[in-house]
Design a protein around this motif. Structure first.
Motif, PDB file in Angstrom:
ATOM      1  N   ALA A  19       0.438  -0.961   0.255  1.00  0.00           N
ATOM      2  CA  ALA A  19       0.078   0.132  -0.263  1.00  0.00           C
ATOM      3  C   ALA A  19       0.820   0.709   0.098  1.00  0.00           C
ATOM      4  O   ALA A  19       0.644   1.941  -0.446  1.00  0.00           O
ATOM      5  N   HIS A  25      -5.137   4.094  -1.101  1.00  0.00           N
ATOM      6  CA  HIS A  25      -5.869   3.003  -0.248  1.00  0.00           C
ATOM      7  C   HIS A  25      -5.904   1.665  -0.327  1.00  0.00           C
ATOM      8  O   HIS A  25      -6.267   1.377  -1.614  1.00  0.00           O
ATOM      9  N   SER A  26      -5.951   0.298   0.294  1.00  0.00           N
ATOM     10  CA  SER A  26      -6.287  -0.941   0.138  1.00  0.00           C
ATOM     11  C   SER A  26      -7.709  -0.653  -1.094  1.00  0.00           C
ATOM     12  O   SER A  26      -7.940  -2.113  -2.465  1.00  0.00           O
ATOM     13  N   ASN A  27      -9.138   0.252  -1.047  1.00  0.00           N
ATOM     14  CA  ASN A  27      -9.684   0.221  -1.523  1.00  0.00           C
ATOM     15  C   ASN A  27     -10.297   0.769  -3.019  1.00  0.00           C
ATOM     16  O   ASN A  27     -10.493   0.724  -3.470  1.00  0.00           O
ATOM     17  N   ALA A  28      -8.913   2.119  -2.973  1.00  0.00           N
ATOM     18  CA  ALA A  28      -8.697   2.148  -4.405  1.00  0.00           C
ATOM     19  C   ALA A  28      -6.853   1.393  -5.299  1.00  0.00           C
ATOM     20  O   ALA A  28      -7.297   2.179  -6.692  1.00  0.00           O
ATOM     21  N   THR A  30      -5.541  -0.426  -7.841  1.00  0.00           N
ATOM     22  CA  THR A  30      -6.277  -1.075  -9.436  1.00  0.00           C
ATOM     23  C   THR A  30      -5.092  -2.456  -9.601  1.00  0.00           C
ATOM     24  O   THR A  30      -4.233  -2.613  -8.836  1.00  0.00           O
ATOM     25  N   PHE A  61      -7.634  -9.348  -0.886  1.00  0.00           N
ATOM     26  CA  PHE A  61      -8.206  -9.082  -2.541  1.00  0.00           C
ATOM     27  C   PHE A  61      -9.813 -10.450  -2.044  1.00  0.00           C
ATOM     28  O   PHE A  61     -10.631 -10.303  -3.317  1.00  0.00           O
TER      29      PHE A  61
END
Length: 62
Positions: A19, A25-28, A30, A61
């Motif tokens: 990260a 952030h992990s949610n972003a 790709t 993931f």
């Protein structure tokens, strides 16, 4: 998943490193971010280390 505390801490540390290197952030993150990271990261690391980092990312993931 029945992992030892040492394995959990290792995977957590690996994910934090990824990260930081990607800068997202992990949610972003790709697929392109990860492809670029592993293409660059692999140059200075051995195959087992790269495999371990890929396993950490895949497990996260999944």
């Amino acid at each position: 998943m029945g992992r030892s505390p040492q394995t959990v801490e290792l995977r957590h540390s690996q994910l934090r490193f990824v990260a930081r290197e990607i800068g997202a952030h992990s949610n972003a993150v790709t697929e392109d971010d990860l492809t670029t990271f592993f293409a660059c990261y692999g140059e200075e690391r051995g195959p087992e280390t790269r495999k371990s980092y890929r396993a950490a990312v895949r497990a996260f993931f999944d």
